[in-house]
Design a protein around this motif. Sequence first.
Motif, PDB file in Angstrom:
ATOM      1  N   PHE A 503       0.874  -1.178   0.000  1.00 18.55           N
ATOM      2  CA  PHE A 503       0.000   0.000   0.000  1.00 18.55           C
ATOM      3  C   PHE A 503       0.910   1.227   0.000  1.00 18.55           C
ATOM      4  N   TYR A 504       0.928   1.958  -1.131  1.00 16.44           N
ATOM      5  CA  TYR A 504       1.847   3.093  -1.275  1.00 16.44           C
ATOM      6  C   TYR A 504       1.044   4.365  -1.562  1.00 16.44           C
ATOM      7  N   ASN A 505       1.231   5.368  -0.692  1.00 13.96           N
ATOM      8  CA  ASN A 505       0.579   6.672  -0.867  1.00 13.96           C
ATOM      9  C   ASN A 505      -0.941   6.528  -1.001  1.00 13.96           C
ATOM     10  N   THR A 506      -1.530   5.844  -0.055  1.00 11.27           N
ATOM     11  CA  THR A 506      -2.991   5.678  -0.034  1.00 11.27           C
ATOM     12  C   THR A 506      -3.554   6.244   1.264  1.00 11.27           C
ATOM     13  N   ASP A 507      -4.871   6.433   1.306  1.00 15.75           N
ATOM     14  CA  ASP A 507      -5.526   6.839   2.548  1.00 15.75           C
ATOM     15  C   ASP A 507      -6.275   5.659   3.175  1.00 15.75           C
ATOM     16  N   LEU A 508      -5.799   4.450   2.868  1.00 18.38           N
ATOM     17  CA  LEU A 508      -6.359   3.238   3.461  1.00 18.38           C
ATOM     18  C   LEU A 508      -5.588   2.925   4.737  1.00 18.38           C
ATOM     19  N   TRP A 509      -6.140   3.332   5.891  1.00 21.74           N
ATOM     20  CA  TRP A 509      -5.477   3.061   7.155  1.00 21.74           C
ATOM     21  C   TRP A 509      -6.184   1.931   7.873  1.00 21.74           C
ATOM     22  N   GLU A 510      -5.700   1.571   9.023  1.00 18.47           N
ATOM     23  CA  GLU A 510      -6.131   0.337   9.677  1.00 18.47           C
ATOM     24  C   GLU A 510      -7.609   0.330  10.034  1.00 18.47           C
ATOM     25  N   GLU A 511      -8.240   1.538  10.244  1.00 17.23           N
ATOM     26  CA  GLU A 511      -9.663   1.551  10.579  1.00 17.23           C
ATOM     27  C   GLU A 511     -10.535   1.019   9.447  1.00 17.23           C
ATOM     28  N   LYS A 512      -9.984   0.983   8.223  1.00 14.27           N
ATOM     29  CA  LYS A 512     -10.770   0.517   7.093  1.00 14.27           C
ATOM     30  C   LYS A 512     -10.621  -0.987   6.858  1.00 14.27           C
ATOM     31  N   PHE A 513      -9.813  -1.629   7.689  1.00 15.64           N
ATOM     32  CA  PHE A 513      -9.633  -3.085   7.578  1.00 15.64           C
ATOM     33  C   PHE A 513     -10.251  -3.727   8.821  1.00 15.64           C
ATOM     34  N   ILE A 514     -11.410  -4.316   8.653  1.00 13.65           N
ATOM     35  CA  ILE A 514     -12.167  -4.875   9.771  1.00 13.65           C
ATOM     36  C   ILE A 514     -11.985  -6.397   9.776  1.00 13.65           C
ATOM     37  N   ASP A 515     -11.421  -6.898  10.884  1.00 13.24           N
ATOM     38  CA  ASP A 515     -11.214  -8.361  11.039  1.00 13.24           C
ATOM     39  C   ASP A 515     -10.459  -8.947   9.845  1.00 13.24           C
ATOM     40  N   CYS A 516      -9.474  -8.225   9.370  1.00 15.57           N
ATOM     41  CA  CYS A 516      -8.681  -8.715   8.243  1.00 15.57           C
ATOM     42  C   CYS A 516      -7.364  -9.321   8.742  1.00 15.57           C
ATOM     43  N   ARG A 517      -6.824 -10.280   7.971  1.00 20.73           N
ATOM     44  CA  ARG A 517      -5.559 -10.932   8.295  1.00 20.73           C
ATOM     45  C   ARG A 517      -4.481 -10.390   7.358  1.00 20.73           C
ATOM     46  N   MET A 518      -3.490  -9.726   7.936  1.00 30.31           N
ATOM     47  CA  MET A 518      -2.389  -9.157   7.163  1.00 30.31           C
ATOM     48  C   MET A 518      -1.181 -10.099   7.227  1.00 30.31           C
ATOM     49  N   GLU A 519      -0.691 -10.542   6.071  1.00 34.27           N
ATOM     50  CA  GLU A 519       0.459 -11.438   6.013  1.00 34.27           C
ATOM     51  C   GLU A 519       1.518 -10.817   5.092  1.00 34.27           C
ATOM     52  N   ASN A 520       2.593 -10.356   5.710  1.00 29.92           N
ATOM     53  CA  ASN A 520       3.724  -9.803   4.970  1.00 29.92           C
ATOM     54  C   ASN A 520       3.307  -8.653   4.035  1.00 29.92           C
ATOM     55  N   SER A 521       2.432  -7.802   4.507  1.00 30.45           N
ATOM     56  CA  SER A 521       1.976  -6.649   3.733  1.00 30.45           C
ATOM     57  C   SER A 521       2.562  -5.374   4.341  1.00 30.45           C
ATOM     58  N   THR A 522       2.831  -4.360   3.506  1.00 28.53           N
ATOM     59  CA  THR A 522       3.491  -3.139   3.981  1.00 28.53           C
ATOM     60  C   THR A 522       2.715  -1.895   3.542  1.00 28.53           C
ATOM     61  N   PHE A 523       2.836  -0.862   4.373  1.00 27.25           N
ATOM     62  CA  PHE A 523       2.231   0.443   4.081  1.00 27.25           C
ATOM     63  C   PHE A 523       3.357   1.464   4.017  1.00 27.25           C
ATOM     64  N   GLU A 524       3.494   2.153   2.878  1.00 26.27           N
ATOM     65  CA  GLU A 524       4.539   3.155   2.707  1.00 26.27           C
ATOM     66  C   GLU A 524       3.917   4.501   2.302  1.00 26.27           C
TER      67      GLU A 524
END
Length: 687
Positions: A503-524
Motif C-alpha cells: 500500500f503506497y501513498n494511499t488513505d487506506l489506514w487500519e480503521e478501514k480493515f475490519i477483522d482482516c488478516r495481514m500477512e507480509n503486507s506493507t504500508f509506505e
Amino acid sequence: MADPYQNNVYHQGDGEGYGTYGEGGQDGYGYQGDYPSQEEDAASDVTEGHDEEDQMYEGEYQGIPHPDEVKAQRRAARAKARAAADAVSEQEELAEQYEDIMEDCAHGRFQWTLFVVLGLALMADGVECFVVGFVLPSAEKDMCLSNAEKGMLGLIVFLGMMFGAFVWGGLADKVGRRRCLIVALAINCIFAFLSSFAQGYGFFLFFRLVSGFGIGGSVPIVYSYFSEFLQMDKRGEHLSWLCMFWMVGGIYASFTAWGIIPRYGWGFSMGTEFQFHSWRVFVLVCALPAISSLIGLTFMPESPRFLLESGKHDEAWMILKQVHDTNWRAKGEPERVFTVSHIKTPKTQEDEFIEIQSATGTAFQRWIVRTLTLTKLVLKNVISLLGRELRLSTLLMAIIWFTMAFSYYGLSVWFPDMIKHLQNEEYESKLKVFHREKVENFHFNFSLENQVHKEGEYIRDKFIRIEMKSVKFEDSLFEDCTFEDIRSTDTIFENCTIRNTLFYNTDLWEEKFIDCRMENSTFEHNKRGCHLDSEDENDVLIYLVSFLGSLAVLPGNIISALFMDRIGRIKLIGGSMLIAAGCTFFLFLSFSQAAIIAFQCLFCGVSVAAWNGIEVITVELYPASKRATAFGVLNALCKLAAILGSSIFASFVGVTKIVPILLSCVALVCGGLVALKLPETREKILL
C-alpha cells in the motif's frame, strides 16, 4: 436623593424657555403644540414666497384629516383616559410622554438608517444558524470527524447562542442596548475569524461556541433597540420588515456557500500542518454582515428610552433632538424645532449602582463590586419576569416560543436529512454486487463506485491512481497486489486475507480493515488524516434546498408586515401556527425529493408569519426596564428547543417519518391555541 435632572429646562438661543403641552408643566414635559415663532421669525427659503393657500394639505379636498390632527386626537384620547383613571403610574406617564415625543420626531431617515444597521446584525444571526450545516460535509473530511463529533459541532452553535441570548439580553437592560450589541458583534467577528483558521476539531468547536455566544445577543437586543425608536402605529409593520433580514441571512449563506465551498482551488496550504480550504473562506465571508453592522453601530446613538430609565435625561434629550432634526430635514422642513423642554422620569435603582462603584477603593475592587452588583441586578430582573404582573404573560410566551422553535428547527434539520436519505436509498438501489470473481494480473485504472465484492480472489493485480467510493470487499483474498495513489470514501475491507501486498501513498489506514488478516503486507507513505479533494463530497443540493427554503419566507414576511397592524398580533400568530400544523400533515404524502422540497417551502412561508408576530408581541408585552431581559430569556428557551428538536427529529431519519410529523403538528397546535390567550397589543403604548 433629589433627581438633579428632574427640573431641567432647555432653552433656545434667545434665552426663553419652551412652552408646555396640555397639562405638562412640571409634571409632564415641555412641548409647544404649534410653531408661531417659525412662521413669524424663522421663515426659510423653503417656505418663502408661498402663501397659506399653497400650503393646503392635499387630503383636505377629499375630507382626509391632516396627520397633525390625527396625532392631536390620539393625544386627547390618551389624556382623557389618563384623567379617567384613578391613578397613573410614573411608568405609564413616561410611556405616554415618550409616545408623543416619537410622534413629533416622525418616522424617517433616522429610523431607516437604524433599520439597515440593525438588520445587518439580524442577518448575521441568520447566517450563523446556517454556517456549520454548510461547512460540515467539507469540515468532516478536512478534520476527520466522527459521527459523534459532527453531531456536537452541529449543536454547539445553538448552545452558544442560547447562553448568549440570556446573558446579553439581561445586560442590555442594565448596561445599554447599543453598547451590548457592539460587544456581542465584536465577539462574534473575532471568534468567527479565528475559527476559519483553526486546524483542530477542539479549537474549531470552541471558537464556534464563543462566536455563537456573541451573536446570540443580536436578536433580543435588535428588536428591543429598534422598537424604542418607533411610534405605535409604525411598530408592528416596521418590526415585521426588520424580520426579513433573517431571511436575507439564510439566502446570503446559501448563495455564498454554493459559490465558494465547491471551489477547492481558492484555498492554500503551508506544508501538511496548515490547510486553508475553500470552506474556510466561506466562514470568513459569513462574518461580513456582523462586521458591517458593527461599523454602522459606531455612528448610531443609544436608545433614549433606556437612558431615561437610567436617569440620563440630558443624553436622552440630545438623542431625541437628533432623531427629530434628522427626520424633518430629510422631509424638507429644516425649520421645525424640537420643542421638548423636559421629561419627567421615574427614579431608578441605577443611582445605588453608581454609588457602589465610586465608593469602592482599588480598580480591581471596583471591578469585582461592579460585576457582582451587575449580576445581582440582572438576576433580579430575570426573577421579576415571574412576578405577579408578568407571570402569566411569561408563561404563555415561553410555551409559544418553545413549541414554535421545536417544530421549526426540528423540521429544518429533518427536511435536508430526509432528502439526503432518499438520495442514499436511490444510490444504494443501483448497487452492483460481484460474487466469487477471480481476477489475475489485471491493472485497475478506472474508479470503483457503489460496489460490493464478496468472496473474490485478486492475484497480482494493480490498483493505481484510482478512486474508491462506497466500495466493500467481503471475505476476499488479495495476494501480491499493489495499491498506489488511492483516494477512498466509505470504502472498507471486511474479513479479508491480504498477503504480500504493498500500500503506497494511499488513505487506506487500519480503521478501514475490519477483522482482516495481514500477512507480509506493507504500508509506505500512507496519507495521514483525511483529505478533501473531490467535489462529490459536497452535495450542491444542500445549498439549493436551503436557498429555496429561505426564499420561500419572502411572501410570508410581506403578508405579515402588511397585516400585522390590521388583523392583530394574536390572530396572526395563532392562525399561522395552526396553518403550519396543517401543512405538516401533507408530509405523509411526500415520497420524493421534489415533494419534500415543496412542503419545506410551504412550511417556511407560513411559519415566518408566526415568528414575526411572536417577536413583535414579545417586545410589546414587557416594559422598557425588562424588555431585552424577557426577550433574551425567551430566545434562550427558543435555542434550547432548537437543540432538542433538531436532535430528536434527526434521530428518526431513515426510521420513520410518522413521529417527527406528529411531534411537530402537536407542538404547533398547542402553541397556536395558547397564543389565542394572549392580550392584543397593537394599540398599546410601549411601557
